[in-house]
Design an enzyme around this catalytic site. Structure first.
Site, PDB file in Angstrom:
ATOM      1  CD  GLN A   1      -1.486  -0.376   3.601  1.00 21.11           C
ATOM      2  OE1 GLN A   1      -2.673  -0.186   3.351  1.00 21.11           O
ATOM      3  NE2 GLN A   1      -1.077  -0.736   4.804  1.00 21.11           N
ATOM      4  CB  VAL A   2       3.750   2.494   1.940  1.00 14.96           C
ATOM      5  CG1 VAL A   2       4.683   3.709   1.893  1.00 14.96           C
ATOM      6  CG2 VAL A   2       2.924   2.533   3.226  1.00 14.96           C
TER       7      VAL A   2
ATOM      8  CE1 TYR B   1       6.443 -13.028   8.116  1.00 17.25           C
ATOM      9  CE2 TYR B   1       5.531 -11.661   9.864  1.00 17.25           C
ATOM     10  CZ  TYR B   1       5.633 -12.876   9.231  1.00 17.25           C
ATOM     11  OH  TYR B   1       4.924 -13.958   9.698  1.00 17.25           O
TER      12      TYR B   1
ATOM     13  CE1 TYR C   1       7.910   5.891   4.481  1.00 15.64           C
ATOM     14  CE2 TYR C   1       9.231   4.447   3.085  1.00 15.64           C
ATOM     15  CZ  TYR C   1       8.556   5.636   3.288  1.00 15.64           C
ATOM     16  OH  TYR C   1       8.538   6.573   2.283  1.00 15.64           O
TER      17      TYR C   1
ATOM     18  CE1 TYR D   1       6.058  -5.088  11.398  1.00 16.71           C
ATOM     19  CE2 TYR D   1       5.096  -3.850  13.219  1.00 16.71           C
ATOM     20  CZ  TYR D   1       5.528  -3.916  11.905  1.00 16.71           C
ATOM     21  OH  TYR D   1       5.419  -2.812  11.098  1.00 16.71           O
TER      22      TYR D   1
ATOM     23  CD1 TRP E   1      -1.677   2.038  14.792  1.00 14.80           C
ATOM     24  CD2 TRP E   1      -3.680   2.970  15.148  1.00 14.80           C
ATOM     25  NE1 TRP E   1      -1.982   1.891  16.127  1.00 14.80           N
ATOM     26  CE2 TRP E   1      -3.197   2.458  16.382  1.00 14.80           C
ATOM     27  CE3 TRP E   1      -4.918   3.615  15.138  1.00 14.80           C
ATOM     28  CZ2 TRP E   1      -3.906   2.560  17.565  1.00 14.80           C
ATOM     29  CZ3 TRP E   1      -5.629   3.731  16.327  1.00 14.80           C
ATOM     30  CH2 TRP E   1      -5.135   3.190  17.520  1.00 14.80           C
TER      31      TRP E   1
END
Length: 295
Positions: free
Chosen positions: A15-16, A64, A102, A128, A153
């Site tokens: 998505q990014v 991931y 990121y 994570y 989020w």
């Protein structure tokens, strides 16, 4: 003759990454790779690809991100989130390239209610978060020019995220129980991508004002404001006109394999002070996301 800047982008189908393919195109030639083109779990393949591409800038939104699944796949999560960023950083240092990476609010333990600053003590609660923190440190250890953007989020009109899950479930079920004691900032992936491009347009300019004082390091980058997952769901429902009843519950009533931080607020002041960039309020971002998706 002007040399075209080459930008290597990972996670192009995420998505990014999907948004970055568009926002970065005005800054140079974007070589956009997905997991089939470059498997981040294979460190040797990552190294070989970077050496073949010889980019000026590496932008790495790939990760991931299956938070609960990472508890049972720690080795894979570590390979993608910790080892691969370190390899990208080593190659960036060798090339003299800039690495943009990121990271996440999950590097913090979520104590208190004050928004976390970049130099806050990191203490992840789950695999994570631990692997993402290891990735940050691997990058920093190489000494390469780097920008690490921690966000929270993340959602958008494609991929797998809370927004799309809620829109589906609100149509399928009459009642949903939503966690209300985890607080953070829903962040639209398009805003992340646009802010990234704005930062890069400053630091990568031929006569950058940062030539004398390098701005490298960690920055928090989220949409403004805060809410709970329940509050986010209510806002989605307002725009979507779905009829499900949304019940607020504590995290203890929704046990998951991975523990989540209760306080995911991130302080974005450093981003504003350094680059003059502030992301819009999350309510406005959500409205624009849904408007764009409806066209």
């Amino acid at each position: 003759m002007t040399t075209v800047r080459r930008i290597l982008l990972t996670g192009a189908r995420g998505q990014v990454g999907w948004e970055l393919r568009r926002t970065l195109s005005c800054l140079g030639e974007v070589v956009a790779l997905d997991s089939r083109s470059m498997n981040l779990a294979d460190a040797d393949a990552v190294r070989q690809t970077v050496r073949e591409m010889a980019p000026n800038i590496i932008v790495n939104p790939a990760a991931y991100t299956a938070v609960d699944k990472a508890e049972s796949e720690p080795e894979l999560a570590h390979a993608v989130n910790a080892v691969a960023p370190g390899v990208l950083a080593e190659e960036a240092a060798r090339l003299g390239a800039l690495l943009v990476h990121y990271s996440t609010d999950y590097v913090f333990n979520g104590s208190g209610s004050t928004p976390w600053k970049e130099d806050g003590a990191c203490d992840p609660l789950n695999v994570y978060g631990a692997t993402k923190l290891a990735g940050e440190r691997a990058i920093q250890a190489t000494g390469c020019r780097h920008l690490i953007f921690r966000t929270s989020w993340v959602y958008g009109a494609r991929g797998s995220n809370f927004l799309l899950t809620m829109r589906r479930l609100m149509r399928e079920r009459p009642e949903l129980k939503i966690v209300a004691d985890q607080i953070g900032a829903p962040t639209w992936c398009r805003d992340l991508a646009e802010a990234t491009a704005l930062v890069l347009s400053q630091v990568a300019a031929p006569a950058s004002r940062f030539d004398e004082g390098a701005p490298w390091g960690v920055y928090h980058m989220t949409n403004a404001g805060e809410t709970s997952w329940h509050g986010f769901a209510k806002a989605i429902q307002t725009h979507d006109d779905a009829g499900a009843r949304l019940l607020p519950i504590p995290s203890s009533d929704y046990p998951t394999p991975a523990r989540r931080p209760l306080n995911s607020r991130l302080n974005n002041d450093k981003l504003k002070q350094t680059f003059g960039i502030s992301l819009q309020d999350w309510h406005a971002a959500l409205a624009l996301c849904l408007e764009a998706d409806s066209k």
